[in-house]
Design a protein around this motif. Structure first.
Motif, mmCIF file in Angstrom:
data_model
loop_
_atom_site.group_PDB
_atom_site.id
_atom_site.type_symbol
_atom_site.label_atom_id
_atom_site.label_comp_id
_atom_site.label_asym_id
_atom_site.label_seq_id
_atom_site.Cartn_x
_atom_site.Cartn_y
_atom_site.Cartn_z
ATOM 1 N N ASP A 59 0.815 -1.095 -0.019
ATOM 2 C CA ASP A 59 -0.186 -0.054 -0.003
ATOM 3 C C ASP A 59 0.968 1.413 -0.064
ATOM 4 O OD1 ASP A 59 -2.359 -1.488 0.043
ATOM 5 O OD2 ASP A 59 -2.348 -1.731 2.375
ATOM 6 N N ALA A 116 -2.629 -8.955 14.241
ATOM 7 C CA ALA A 116 -3.309 -9.147 12.971
ATOM 8 C C ALA A 116 -4.132 -7.812 12.511
ATOM 9 C CB ALA A 116 -3.552 -10.468 12.669
ATOM 10 N N ASP A 117 -5.050 -7.530 13.460
ATOM 11 C CA ASP A 117 -6.116 -6.820 13.090
ATOM 12 C C ASP A 117 -5.779 -5.485 12.814
ATOM 13 O OD1 ASP A 117 -5.706 -6.051 15.755
ATOM 14 O OD2 ASP A 117 -7.719 -6.343 16.296
ATOM 15 N N THR A 118 -4.456 -5.011 13.030
ATOM 16 C CA THR A 118 -4.014 -3.715 12.847
ATOM 17 C C THR A 118 -3.050 -3.720 11.526
ATOM 18 O OG1 THR A 118 -1.872 -4.086 14.077
ATOM 19 C CG2 THR A 118 -3.922 -2.992 15.056
ATOM 20 N N PRO A 120 -2.176 -4.197 7.193
ATOM 21 C CA PRO A 120 -3.246 -4.382 6.000
ATOM 22 C C PRO A 120 -3.617 -5.612 5.600
ATOM 23 C CG PRO A 120 -0.712 -3.175 5.886
ATOM 24 C CD PRO A 120 -1.114 -3.871 7.289
ATOM 25 N N THR A 121 -4.675 -5.676 4.749
ATOM 26 C CA THR A 121 -5.427 -7.003 4.916
ATOM 27 C C THR A 121 -4.543 -7.981 4.016
ATOM 28 O OG1 THR A 121 -7.379 -5.900 4.495
ATOM 29 C CG2 THR A 121 -7.155 -8.015 3.609
ATOM 30 N N ALA A 122 -3.670 -7.513 3.066
ATOM 31 C CA ALA A 122 -2.768 -8.621 2.208
ATOM 32 C C ALA A 122 -1.812 -9.240 3.202
ATOM 33 C CB ALA A 122 -2.127 -7.914 1.295
ATOM 34 N N ALA A 124 -2.114 -9.421 6.570
ATOM 35 C CA ALA A 124 -2.942 -10.197 7.936
ATOM 36 C C ALA A 124 -3.187 -11.325 7.067
ATOM 37 C CB ALA A 124 -4.167 -9.287 7.974
ATOM 38 N N GLU A 125 -3.652 -11.605 5.735
ATOM 39 C CA GLU A 125 -3.802 -12.921 5.050
ATOM 40 C C GLU A 125 -2.369 -13.775 5.006
ATOM 41 O OE1 GLU A 125 -5.540 -11.611 1.431
ATOM 42 O OE2 GLU A 125 -7.471 -11.269 2.483
ATOM 43 N N ARG A 126 -1.414 -13.363 4.601
ATOM 44 C CA ARG A 126 -0.164 -13.830 4.630
ATOM 45 C C ARG A 126 0.296 -14.528 6.024
ATOM 46 N NH1 ARG A 126 4.602 -10.550 2.875
ATOM 47 N NH2 ARG A 126 3.194 -10.245 1.114
ATOM 48 N N TYR A 127 -0.011 -13.506 7.245
ATOM 49 C CA TYR A 127 0.164 -13.954 8.509
ATOM 50 C C TYR A 127 -0.582 -15.126 8.990
ATOM 51 C CZ TYR A 127 0.261 -13.089 13.570
ATOM 52 O OH TYR A 127 0.504 -13.403 14.952
#
Length: 148
Positions: A59, A116-118, A120-122, A124-127
């Protein structure tokens, strides 16, 4: 007597990205291939690449990825030197997903643990995918000059 570092650390040119990717492949690094938009830092011992790390755009921020040091050069201070060099170019916030035992290592330059909720979406998905594979990792963030 402590071993004197004889490494040189510099950013890869476009022509060197192939060699950096080959280094990753030789180390068994399973992450995404180096992209043209990545900023790649190389450590060399003479003409030989012995370390690679990169910043990938995420981002409006960075994601520090793929810190790999040749086994013969580990525990020599090279990773720390590369990390501090990389910090000088982090002009915006930067995320990373290191193994949990490396939290203090990345903390040296101001990374702190995040949930994880903080992320970026991409990221968090990798995590979440790493956790599902049983990897013991943490999310970390180093706030940059662009942070509010």
């Amino acid at each position: 007597m402590a071993q004197q570092l004889t490494h040189t650390i510099a950013f890869a040119t476009a022509e060197e990205l192939y060699k950096a990717q080959r280094f990753y492949d030789a180390r068994g690094y399973g992450g995404d291939a180096i992209a043209a938009t990545d900023r790649v830092l190389l450590a060399r011992d003479g003409d030989e690449i012995v370390g690679v790390v990169r910043l990938s755009p995420l981002d409006d921020d960075w994601c520090l990825r793929g810190m790999q040091i040749h086994p013969a050069h580990q525990r020599s201070g090279l990773g720390t030197a590369m990390l501090h060099t990389l910090a000088t170019m982090m002009d915006r916030s930067c995320y990373c997903l290191p193994y949990a035992h490396l939290e203090g290592f990345y903390g040296q330059i101001g990374f702190t643990r995040i949930e994880a909720d903080t992320m970026p979406t991409a990221l968090a998905e990798r995590y979440a995918g790493y956790l599902m594979r049983g990897l013991n990792i943490v999310g970390m963030l180093r706030r940059g000059s662009n942070a509010i």
